[in-house]
Write a protein that holds these residues in place. Structure first.
Motif, PDB file in Angstrom:
ATOM      1  N   LEU A 206     105.908  34.550  45.247  1.00  0.00           N
ATOM      2  CA  LEU A 206     105.723  34.065  46.621  1.00  0.00           C
ATOM      3  C   LEU A 206     104.991  35.094  47.476  1.00  0.00           C
ATOM      4  N   ASN A 207     105.317  36.360  47.250  1.00  0.00           N
ATOM      5  CA  ASN A 207     104.671  37.409  48.039  1.00  0.00           C
ATOM      6  C   ASN A 207     103.181  37.513  47.774  1.00  0.00           C
ATOM      7  N   ASN A 208     102.758  37.013  46.578  1.00  0.00           N
ATOM      8  CA  ASN A 208     101.344  37.091  46.233  1.00  0.00           C
ATOM      9  C   ASN A 208     100.526  35.958  46.825  1.00  0.00           C
ATOM     10  N   ILE A 209     101.218  34.972  47.400  1.00  0.00           N
ATOM     11  CA  ILE A 209     100.477  33.854  47.987  1.00  0.00           C
ATOM     12  C   ILE A 209      99.985  34.271  49.372  1.00  0.00           C
ATOM     13  N   PRO A 210      98.677  34.239  49.607  1.00  0.00           N
ATOM     14  CA  PRO A 210      98.141  34.694  50.897  1.00  0.00           C
ATOM     15  C   PRO A 210      98.657  33.819  52.042  1.00  0.00           C
ATOM     16  N   THR A 211      99.081  34.452  53.137  1.00  0.00           N
ATOM     17  CA  THR A 211      99.619  33.687  54.272  1.00  0.00           C
ATOM     18  C   THR A 211      98.542  32.839  54.936  1.00  0.00           C
ATOM     19  N   GLU A 212      97.248  33.239  54.728  1.00  0.00           N
ATOM     20  CA  GLU A 212      96.170  32.475  55.357  1.00  0.00           C
ATOM     21  C   GLU A 212      96.195  31.017  54.924  1.00  0.00           C
ATOM     22  N   LEU A 213      96.591  30.795  53.658  1.00  0.00           N
ATOM     23  CA  LEU A 213      96.611  29.428  53.160  1.00  0.00           C
ATOM     24  C   LEU A 213      97.576  28.582  53.967  1.00  0.00           C
ATOM     25  N   TYR A 214      98.746  29.164  54.257  1.00  0.00           N
ATOM     26  CA  TYR A 214      99.740  28.416  55.027  1.00  0.00           C
ATOM     27  C   TYR A 214      99.245  28.183  56.450  1.00  0.00           C
ATOM     28  N   GLU A 215      98.586  29.227  57.015  1.00  0.00           N
ATOM     29  CA  GLU A 215      98.049  29.069  58.377  1.00  0.00           C
ATOM     30  C   GLU A 215      97.019  27.954  58.419  1.00  0.00           C
ATOM     31  N   ALA A 216      96.149  27.969  57.390  1.00  0.00           N
ATOM     32  CA  ALA A 216      95.124  26.921  57.323  1.00  0.00           C
ATOM     33  C   ALA A 216      95.777  25.545  57.232  1.00  0.00           C
ATOM     34  N   ALA A 217      96.841  25.469  56.416  1.00  0.00           N
ATOM     35  CA  ALA A 217      97.535  24.188  56.253  1.00  0.00           C
ATOM     36  C   ALA A 217      98.157  23.752  57.576  1.00  0.00           C
ATOM     37  N   ASP A 218      98.711  24.737  58.310  1.00  0.00           N
ATOM     38  CA  ASP A 218      99.300  24.425  59.614  1.00  0.00           C
ATOM     39  C   ASP A 218      98.269  23.808  60.541  1.00  0.00           C
ATOM     40  N   ILE A 219      97.074  24.444  60.533  1.00  0.00           N
ATOM     41  CA  ILE A 219      96.002  23.948  61.399  1.00  0.00           C
ATOM     42  C   ILE A 219      95.625  22.526  61.014  1.00  0.00           C
ATOM     43  N   ASP A 220      95.644  22.270  59.669  1.00  0.00           N
ATOM     44  CA  ASP A 220      95.323  20.914  59.213  1.00  0.00           C
ATOM     45  C   ASP A 220      96.465  19.942  59.454  1.00  0.00           C
ATOM     46  N   GLY A 221      97.602  20.464  59.936  1.00  0.00           N
ATOM     47  CA  GLY A 221      98.723  19.589  60.269  1.00  0.00           C
ATOM     48  C   GLY A 221      99.631  19.240  59.104  1.00  0.00           C
ATOM     49  N   ALA A 222      99.688  20.132  58.104  1.00  0.00           N
ATOM     50  CA  ALA A 222     100.538  19.843  56.937  1.00  0.00           C
ATOM     51  C   ALA A 222     102.001  20.075  57.284  1.00  0.00           C
ATOM     52  N   LYS A 223     102.873  19.199  56.722  1.00  0.00           N
ATOM     53  CA  LYS A 223     104.316  19.343  56.924  1.00  0.00           C
ATOM     54  C   LYS A 223     104.875  20.342  55.895  1.00  0.00           C
ATOM     55  N   GLY A 224     106.147  20.734  56.087  1.00  0.00           N
ATOM     56  CA  GLY A 224     106.772  21.715  55.194  1.00  0.00           C
ATOM     57  C   GLY A 224     106.705  21.325  53.726  1.00  0.00           C
ATOM     58  N   LEU A 225     107.107  20.070  53.440  1.00  0.00           N
ATOM     59  CA  LEU A 225     107.132  19.642  52.047  1.00  0.00           C
ATOM     60  C   LEU A 225     105.733  19.604  51.446  1.00  0.00           C
ATOM     61  N   GLN A 226     104.766  19.203  52.267  1.00  0.00           N
ATOM     62  CA  GLN A 226     103.383  19.152  51.771  1.00  0.00           C
ATOM     63  C   GLN A 226     102.901  20.546  51.408  1.00  0.00           C
ATOM     64  N   LYS A 227     103.274  21.515  52.274  1.00  0.00           N
ATOM     65  CA  LYS A 227     102.870  22.892  51.976  1.00  0.00           C
ATOM     66  C   LYS A 227     103.469  23.358  50.648  1.00  0.00           C
ATOM     67  N   PHE A 228     104.737  22.994  50.449  1.00  0.00           N
ATOM     68  CA  PHE A 228     105.412  23.365  49.207  1.00  0.00           C
ATOM     69  C   PHE A 228     104.711  22.726  48.009  1.00  0.00           C
ATOM     70  N   ARG A 229     104.390  21.445  48.162  1.00  0.00           N
ATOM     71  CA  ARG A 229     103.827  20.679  47.059  1.00  0.00           C
ATOM     72  C   ARG A 229     102.404  21.145  46.718  1.00  0.00           C
ATOM     73  N   PHE A 230     101.589  21.422  47.769  1.00  0.00           N
ATOM     74  CA  PHE A 230     100.179  21.678  47.499  1.00  0.00           C
ATOM     75  C   PHE A 230      99.786  23.151  47.523  1.00  0.00           C
ATOM     76  N   ILE A 231     100.636  24.002  48.077  1.00  0.00           N
ATOM     77  CA  ILE A 231     100.290  25.428  48.077  1.00  0.00           C
ATOM     78  C   ILE A 231     101.239  26.232  47.199  1.00  0.00           C
ATOM     79  N   THR A 232     102.531  26.137  47.544  1.00  0.00           N
ATOM     80  CA  THR A 232     103.501  26.988  46.854  1.00  0.00           C
ATOM     81  C   THR A 232     103.562  26.685  45.358  1.00  0.00           C
ATOM     82  N   LEU A 233     103.778  25.412  45.019  1.00  0.00           N
ATOM     83  CA  LEU A 233     103.949  25.057  43.613  1.00  0.00           C
ATOM     84  C   LEU A 233     102.769  25.482  42.738  1.00  0.00           C
TER      85      LEU A 233
END
Lengths: 302, 434
Positions: free
Chosen positions: A184-211
């Protein structure tokens, strides 16, 4: 120190060999040599002072040996079930513990990690007492609370495996959480920020970024879990306080190797058992790594 | 630089001292003629016994003093280490205790133990012959036994009195079952228990009928009438509700100690070495337990078998083997040794002369004699010629595994057909040993 020695140490083409020398020596003495001699021993019958070459007899016996197949079945079932339990649960827990919403993160991380530090021997003994068959044992008291009759936990397959798996989950969840934290620490935070800007919900972030980005960690955890599952011995040895269990429900491949080699003094036969385990683990792990793309260029695990 | 050199010198000195010490350890005969032996055992109590015997030996033989260097290791650990050291030919002790279940492993191929036949000879006439035979191969004795391990009946007199049963009149298993039904009816308690994960009890029932797990050549033979009778009798009692599989699977477990201690079961057929378990773990039934011969299957059959045990062996790499052998045979088979085995370990000694010594058998201070209602030696004398042998041969560990892990529970708890189960197991055992 003489200058020749110094120049030898500083030379770019020779010094590296000096540095890897300790590892290579240890590897050859404690790994390559034992494996080669195991292969040789698996074709022999070995008694003090008299070694006899048997050819393939040990292997022929092995394949018609029902206890051996029970051991294989038990180990494989245990491995599969631990994979099913010990990959998703720690992964989700790691994500939860990593999120900003949880309070007392440090405390929970500690709680999950403490079992890893306990000895399997102690844990196994305590689980044996917890799953005792008398009405006074912890689990039977829990059952009694719900109005159920006491169960002889360790005497049948289903309940025995429940105890074994609970022990495994209790003990290894914390370790796997740590592996997933690293991922998890290796995942760049920018990706989550970008997802936030695109309006992604928590579960979507988990499904499309984290996993997807946890894949390297997952590959690693699966690889070590496959082998850890197949070579499990101490847990069952402690839970049934010995290498014998009712209907052989606790007999694992290593348990069978131990029984043949140590308890019954059949070193040659036990070597054959060990080699079959090695082959089995190699096939499973290599195919798993191949499927996960570990060997492809440019998609390596960081 | 100077400091580094000093460190190097210091390191060398430590290494040199290590070597010097290792060299010193090889000295086996001290200046005063004392010979020291390395001895391994897996029971703490055994080491107390050996120390006592060492003292007595040194008093009696001032010119041939010995010194025992005793190491106590956990059971499986000790046998593994012994096996490895014999396999590699390096590091074995001089004298070692070997459990009867592991003994056959060491008899495979050429035994690495010393021939004890001659050392045993002076005592053989007084000893129970089947126990000496147990640790032999091709007529040569390789180990010296601690005890007879005679199987007897332990009765809870309190329960039996409540049900008006006189256990001394029970002679056959059929009578025992009748009594059991009365006990069940009057007290609601179990008459006895069946061992489900070990073969001590089954061995006793087989031995009574002169049966065994193997034939005279040591080949597994479990499909026999005696085997059927034994299993059928145990199963019948379970079906009648007067017996159950022991808590913990076997009487020799913490769960079962607690169960017996709480007075839930009226009797138990087990080897005499279980006496020490009673004394150590079951204080609440003290003064209530009587020892008597087991019932027999049929008129004219015997009533006991020797079960369990520990052989003491001398390894063929020992120095001064003759002295070691003489000491081991004396310590375990002489009257003096037998007396100490009884006093310190609570075992029924192999030397039957001890059984007849009133100073031993009526000792008012002995904790075992204090605990039980009857005198174990009365029972021993009664069954003296009825203690049959259950042999321990190369096939034994494999056979025991099948009984411990599959056959017994299949028959007792899963209602498996006895004959079919035995026939299938026989086939698998033969395959394993091929």
């Amino acid at each position: 120190m003489s200058s020749r020695f110094k120049s030898f140490l500083y030379s770019q083409d020779k010094a590296p060999y000096v540095f890897i020398c300790p590892f290579v020596l240890l590897f050859v003495i404690f790994f390559v040599y034992p494996i080669i001699s195991t292969v040789i021993m698996s074709f022999e019958e070995i008694l003090p002072g008299q070694v006899e070459f048997l050819g393939l007899k040990n292997y022929e016996k092995l394949f018609s040996d029902r206890s051996f197949w029970i051991a294989i079945r038990n180990s494989v079932v245990y491995m599969v079930l631990t994979l099913i339990l010990l990959i998703p649960i720690p992964m989700v827990l790691a994500c939860i513990l990593d999120s900003k919403l949880v309070i007392g993160k440090g405390f929970f991380r500690g709680v999950f990690f403490v079992p890893v530090l306990t000895s399997v021997v102690v844990a196994g003994t305590i689980f044996r007492l917890m799953f005792g068959e008398l009405p006074g044992s912890l689990m039977n008291r829990v059952l009694a609370f719900f109005g159920h009759e006491p169960i002889k936990w360790l005497f049948s397959y289903g309940t025995g495996y429940t105890a074994l798996l609970l022990l495994a989950v209790w003990r290894w969840t914390g370790m796997n959480i740590v592996y997933f934290f690293a991922g998890l620490n290796n995942i760049p935070t920018e990706l989550y920020e970008a997802a936030d800007i695109d309006g992604a919900k928590g579960l979507q972030k988990f499904r499309f970024i984290t996993l997807p980005l946890l894949k390297p960690s997952r590959t690693y955890v699966i690889t070590i879990s496959v082998f850890a599952g197949l070579r499990m011995f101490t847990e069952s040895y402690m839970l049934w306080s010995g290498n014998n269990s009712p209907h052989e429900i606790g007999l694992t491949i290593i348990g069978y190797l131990y029984r043949q080699g140590i308890e019954q003094n059949e070193m040659g036969y036990a070597s054959a058992v060990g080699l079959v385990l090695l082959v089995l683990a190699m096939i499973l792990n290599l195919s798993q790594l191949k499927v996960s793309g570990f060997f492809k260029k440019g998609d390596s695990i960081e | 630089m100077k400091r580094g050199r000093l460190f190097l010198v210091g390191l060398l000195m430590i290494v040199a001292m290590g070597f010097a010490y290792a060299g010193g350890a090889d000295e086996t005969t001290a200046a005063d003629g004392t010979t020291s032996f390395e001895l391994w055992t897996y029971v703490e109590a055994h080491s107390n016994f050996y120390k006592e015997m060492e003292n007595i030996w040194n008093e009696e033989n001032p010119d041939r003093k010995i010194s025992l260097n005793i190491t106590v290791l956990p059971n499986a650990d000790m046998h593994n280490k012994l096996q490895m050291s014999l396999q590699s030919g390096y590091g074995a002790p001089d004298i070692c205790d070997v459990h009867v279940n592991s003994f056959p492993n060491f008899m495979k191929g050429v035994p690495q133990f010393e021939d004890m036949t001659e050392a045993i000879a002076p005592y053989a006439a007084d000893c129970v012959p089947s126990r000496l035979e147990l640790y032999s191969k091709d007529g040569i004795n390789y180990g010296v036994p601690f005890h007879v391990g005679a199987c007897v009946m332990f009765y809870n007199t309190e329960i039996l009195e409540e049900a008006d049963i006189d256990y001394t009149t029970i002679d056959t298993w059929d009578e025992f079952i009748e009594a059991g039904l009365i006990v069940k009816e009057k007290t609601g308690k179990y008459m006895t228990t069946a061992e489900g994960t070990r073969v001590n009890m089954l061995s006793a029932f087989l031995g009574e009928q002169g049966g065994d797990f193997v034939d005279e050549n040591g080949v597994p033979n479990i499909v026999t009438e005696e085997m059927y009778n034994a299993l059928e009798m145990e199963k019948r009692m379970i079906d009648l509700g007067i017996s159950r599989v022991s808590p913990g699977g076997k009487p020799d477990s913490e769960e079962c100690y607690g169960w017996i201690n709480s007075g839930e079961v009226a009797s138990l057929a087990f080897p005499l070495w279980f006496m020490s378990r009673f004394v150590d773990y079951m204080p609440d039934v003290a003064g209530k337990i009587a020892i008597a011969p087991m019932p027999r299957f049929e008129e004219g059959q015997d009533r006991s078998a020797g079960v369990g045990g520990t052989a003491t062996v001398v390894i063929n790499t020992a120095h001064d083997k003759d002295l070691a052998k003489e000491f081991v045979a004396w310590a375990k088979l002489s009257v003096e040794g037998g007396t100490k085995i009884w006093e310190i370990l609570g075992f029924d000694p192999v030397n039957t002369k001890v059984w007849d010594d009133p100073a031993v058998t009526n000792d008012p201070d002995n904790k075992y004699l204090q605990y039980f209602v009857t005198n174990p030696f009365d029972t021993l004398r009664e069954i003296r010629d009825e203690v049959n042998i259950i042999r321990s041969v190369e096939a034994t560990p494999t056979i025991s595994n099948y009984f411990n892990n599959q056959i017994l529970l299949d028959v007792f708890e899963n209602d498996a057909d006895i004959m079919t189960t035995l026939e299938n197991a026989q086939e698998e055992i033969m395959n394993q040993l091929s």
